[in-house]
Design a protein around this motif. Structure first.
Motif, PDB file in Angstrom:
ATOM      1  N   GLY A  46      -2.825   0.437  -7.103  1.00  0.00           N
ATOM      2  CA  GLY A  46      -3.576   0.624  -6.014  1.00  0.00           C
ATOM      3  C   GLY A  46      -4.812  -0.470  -6.039  1.00  0.00           C
ATOM      4  O   GLY A  46      -5.613  -0.702  -5.096  1.00  0.00           O
ATOM      5  N   LYS A  47      -5.113  -0.842  -7.346  1.00  0.00           N
ATOM      6  CA  LYS A  47      -6.181  -1.916  -7.415  1.00  0.00           C
ATOM      7  C   LYS A  47      -5.705  -3.198  -7.203  1.00  0.00           C
ATOM      8  O   LYS A  47      -4.590  -3.485  -7.276  1.00  0.00           O
ATOM      9  N   ARG A  85       0.928   4.368  -2.493  1.00  0.00           N
ATOM     10  CA  ARG A  85       0.897   5.759  -2.282  1.00  0.00           C
ATOM     11  C   ARG A  85       1.784   6.499  -3.015  1.00  0.00           C
ATOM     12  O   ARG A  85       1.437   7.580  -3.347  1.00  0.00           O
ATOM     13  N   LEU A  91       0.994   6.861  -6.672  1.00  0.00           N
ATOM     14  CA  LEU A  91       0.085   7.858  -6.982  1.00  0.00           C
ATOM     15  C   LEU A  91       0.308   9.285  -6.554  1.00  0.00           C
ATOM     16  O   LEU A  91      -0.212  10.171  -7.171  1.00  0.00           O
ATOM     17  N   LEU A 116      -3.954   7.622   1.981  1.00  0.00           N
ATOM     18  CA  LEU A 116      -4.549   6.628   1.226  1.00  0.00           C
ATOM     19  C   LEU A 116      -5.999   6.466   1.903  1.00  0.00           C
ATOM     20  O   LEU A 116      -6.447   6.608   3.026  1.00  0.00           O
ATOM     21  N   ASN A 164      -1.645  10.795 -13.871  1.00  0.00           N
ATOM     22  CA  ASN A 164      -2.449   9.830 -13.034  1.00  0.00           C
ATOM     23  C   ASN A 164      -1.804   9.206 -12.047  1.00  0.00           C
ATOM     24  O   ASN A 164      -2.118   8.311 -11.189  1.00  0.00           O
ATOM     25  N   TYR A 170      -9.363  -1.722  -3.623  1.00  0.00           N
ATOM     26  CA  TYR A 170      -8.351  -0.803  -3.923  1.00  0.00           C
ATOM     27  C   TYR A 170      -7.867   0.174  -2.691  1.00  0.00           C
ATOM     28  O   TYR A 170      -8.883   0.626  -1.786  1.00  0.00           O
ATOM     29  N   CYS A 171      -6.802   0.674  -3.103  1.00  0.00           N
ATOM     30  CA  CYS A 171      -6.471   2.003  -2.235  1.00  0.00           C
ATOM     31  C   CYS A 171      -6.404   3.074  -3.190  1.00  0.00           C
ATOM     32  O   CYS A 171      -5.726   2.969  -4.203  1.00  0.00           O
ATOM     33  N   GLU A 172      -6.492   4.434  -2.692  1.00  0.00           N
ATOM     34  CA  GLU A 172      -6.422   5.357  -3.558  1.00  0.00           C
ATOM     35  C   GLU A 172      -6.060   6.955  -2.760  1.00  0.00           C
ATOM     36  O   GLU A 172      -6.050   6.573  -1.559  1.00  0.00           O
ATOM     37  N   THR A 188      -1.253  -4.422  -5.310  1.00  0.00           N
ATOM     38  CA  THR A 188      -1.483  -3.172  -5.505  1.00  0.00           C
ATOM     39  C   THR A 188      -0.811  -2.492  -6.832  1.00  0.00           C
ATOM     40  O   THR A 188      -1.069  -1.489  -7.489  1.00  0.00           O
ATOM     41  N   CYS A 235       0.729  -1.427   0.176  1.00  0.00           N
ATOM     42  CA  CYS A 235       0.038   0.031  -0.155  1.00  0.00           C
ATOM     43  C   CYS A 235       0.768   1.287  -0.029  1.00  0.00           C
ATOM     44  O   CYS A 235       0.703   2.350  -0.518  1.00  0.00           O
ATOM     45  N   ASN A 242       1.452   4.564 -14.128  1.00  0.00           N
ATOM     46  CA  ASN A 242       0.099   4.143 -13.729  1.00  0.00           C
ATOM     47  C   ASN A 242      -0.832   4.500 -15.122  1.00  0.00           C
ATOM     48  O   ASN A 242      -1.907   4.769 -14.988  1.00  0.00           O
TER      49      ASN A 242
END
Length: 579
Positions: A321-322, A299, A302, A458, A311, A442-444, A515, A295, A315
């Motif tokens: 993250g997905k 992070r 992203l 996140l 993005n 996911y995490c975003e 991720t 994660c 990515n």
């Protein structure tokens, strides 16, 4: 970005972010190849043999927090500096879902306190879609990783036994410790139920593998950090020898903000906030390796935005993250009358189970797609804070030595006598299973929340599917079968559908992966089969992020093997001037 980034004058061959299993292995391999390495860690230095930091062999009453209700997740003496909540470093969730994110800010990361369960993924684990149609296959096979598993076994040391089970591959094993009494009883019950119970596979030395590490002396406190380095932790087994090469500069208290790139899109280094002065600095390098955890690495990517990577870095696929997934977990305890009234003797052993239950059934005949293994607990270990015997869960009565029922509990001498009688008579079962990786877990980046360093945090979205829920139900049924076969009583009420059969909150098992997934297609994956970012050739990710699927095993041994493989690929590509 901060208004001013202070530059370090040195340019390294490689900058590694994170010093856990993946980062530690990369540091060792790359430094021993003669490369100049910057190793960045968000937490402090850690050496379990340092008297200032050692907690092994201390009595419970020696805790500096004696008398307090502990807020440390695994006890006051646990070696992990961190937890699911860290002051000033929040994370958020969305859509009413839950995810608990454990972080250990220290050299060695989460390898300082883990259970050392060191299982290889099997041939089916790399190709599950071909078997059951769910998820995706890895772009590599067990045969691609096997040579690196072999080398990790020999480098670090793992005990176990050769069993010849197809999807539980054997390795190069040290002699396993003998089972304890409760484990022998579980083995007998398993034999009667056709459930395999075999020697555990833990990275704890039952004999030496090199001059720097002594074998285990069976104090059963691996989670506190080993003063003789008898178990595996990245801090003592990987980072320490890497630093000894003289080719590694270790930066501690370095909270990395982002990966920096030039106009061509090539990684040039990282920027980090120094926790001591809260100033931002840049470390330059020819190659950047992310190993901050699945994660945290997502992070970083992203948050690493630029006109070329609007993005997030690497990515273009949109999948950073997905496909986040953690192991499933469910547990149950039992009271075994035959284990009451035992003579006291040292039953400590290693800091973990001596036997375990590997997955043994055919999922085609079940209502869930993936398997689980069972971890076992029990024995006469030293009581800790919150230690109890479950007497209150036996309807206030239990069987005496004369076969008659008597009231449990009380106070004074009677209560102490009851505790002595119950000591060592409870057992525990914990299932750890495979979750199917899904894009909608996911995490975003949270658009409105930053941590105390000003870095966007996140936000998690995660749900279990029917496969995981049905798997947890099967776990609970298995636990009850084993407890009853041992002549025991299952403690507490059996978890039902209303609690998803006791299925733990996602993230709670601390095996999150997926991720920055690996794949051959840059449109559907982040890294290639060598953990190299498709879009940034001098960027590699060697934590659990590249995992396509988790398997019903702990991920650490596979992280180590893939990091070893990727690190040697980096050396080769640098020599060829390809990166």
């Amino acid at each position: 970005m901060a208004l001013e980034i202070k530059q370090k004058g040195k340019v390294y061959d490689v900058c590694i972010v994170g010093s856990g299993a993946g980062g530690g292995m990369a540091a060792k391999v790359l430094s021993e190849a003669g490369l100049k390495v910057a190793l960045l860690e968000a937490g402090p230095k850690y050496d379990p043999a340092d008297p200032e930091q050692a907690t092994q062999l201390k009595w419970p009453w020696q805790s500096p927090r004696r008398g307090a209700s502990t807020t440390r997740p695994f006890g006051d003496f646990d070696a992990a500096y961190g937890g699911w909540e860290i002051d000033g470093e929040p994370y958020t969730t969305k859509n009413g879902t839950s995810f608990d994110w454990f972080r250990s800010r220290m050299v060695g990361g989460r390898t300082n306190h883990w259970g050392r369960i060191s299982l290889r993924f099997g041939p089916r684990d790399f190709k599950h879609k071909s078997v059951d149609g769910h998820g995706d296959d890895w772009p590599i096979s067990y045969d691609d990783v096997k040579p690196y598993y072999d080398r990790v076994d020999k480098m670090i040391g793992v005990f176990g036994s050769k069993e010849g089970i197809f999807n539980e591959p054997d390795g190069y094993f040290l002699p396993p410790p003998k089972p304890r009494l409760h484990e022998l009883m579980i083995k007998q019950a398993g034999d009667r139920l056709n459930i395999p119970v075999i020697p555990a596979r833990l990275s704890i030395l039952t004999r030496s593998v090199n001059k720097d590490r002594a074998p285990c002396f069976f104090c059963s406190q691996c989670n506190r950090g080993c003063t003789v380095y008898g178990d595996f932790s990245s801090s003592s087994c990987l980072v320490k020898p890497a630093v000894k090469t003289g080719h590694v500069d270790l930066y501690t208290g370095a909270m990395v903000r982002e990966v920096l790139t030039d106009d061509s899109g090539k990684a040039t280094g990282v920027s980090y906030v120094d926790k001591t002065d809260l100033q931002e600095y840049e470390v330059k390098a020819r190659v950047v390796v992310l190993a901050a955890s699945a994660c945290e690495s997502a992070r970083l990517l992203l948050n690493s935005k630029s006109p070329r990577f609007s993005n997030g870095l690497a990515n273009g696929s949109g999948v950073v993250g997905k496909y986040l997934h953690d192991s499933t977990g469910a547990s149950r305890g039992g009271f075994i009358p035959k284990l009451m009234d035992r003579k006291r003797y040292n039953e400590d052993g290693v800091g973990g189970m001596h036997v375990y239950i590997p997955w043994w059934l055919d999922n085609k005949k079940l209502d869930f797609a993936r398997g689980y293994h069972v971890e076992l607990g029990g024995g006469m270990h030293m009581p800790m804070y919150g230690f109890g015997f479950g007497m209150e869960r036996l309807n206030g009565k239990y069987g005496g030595a004369d076969g008659k029922m008597k009231d449990a509990g009380g106070y004074g001498a009677g209560l102490k006598n009851d505790y002595r009688r119950f000591f060592g008579a409870t057992i525990g079962f914990a299932g750890r299973g495979e979750c199917i990786a899904r894009e909608d877990n996911y995490c975003e980046i949270d658009p409105s929340v930053v941590d105390k360093f000003g870095i966007p945090v996140l936000r998690f979205n995660y749900t279990w599917s029917e496969h995981e829920i049905n798997q947890a139900k099967h776990m609970q049924d298995t636990f009850e079968q084993l407890i009853h076969e041992m002549g025991g009583i299952a403690l507490g009420e059996k978890a039902g559908a209303d609690t998803m059969y006791g299925l733990e909150t996602p993230g709670r098992i601390i095996h999150e992966v997926g991720t920055t997934r690996m794949g051959d297609d840059p449109k559907r994956s982040v890294v290639n089969k060598f953990n190299q970012a498709h879009e940034v050739k001098n960027l590699f990710i060697v934590d659990g992020g590249p995992f396509v699927s988790q398997a019903d095993k702990n991920p650490t041994w596979t992280i180590l093997a893939l990091s070893l493989r990727a690190s040697e690929y980096i050396v080769s590509e640098l020599k060829k001037q390809n990166i």
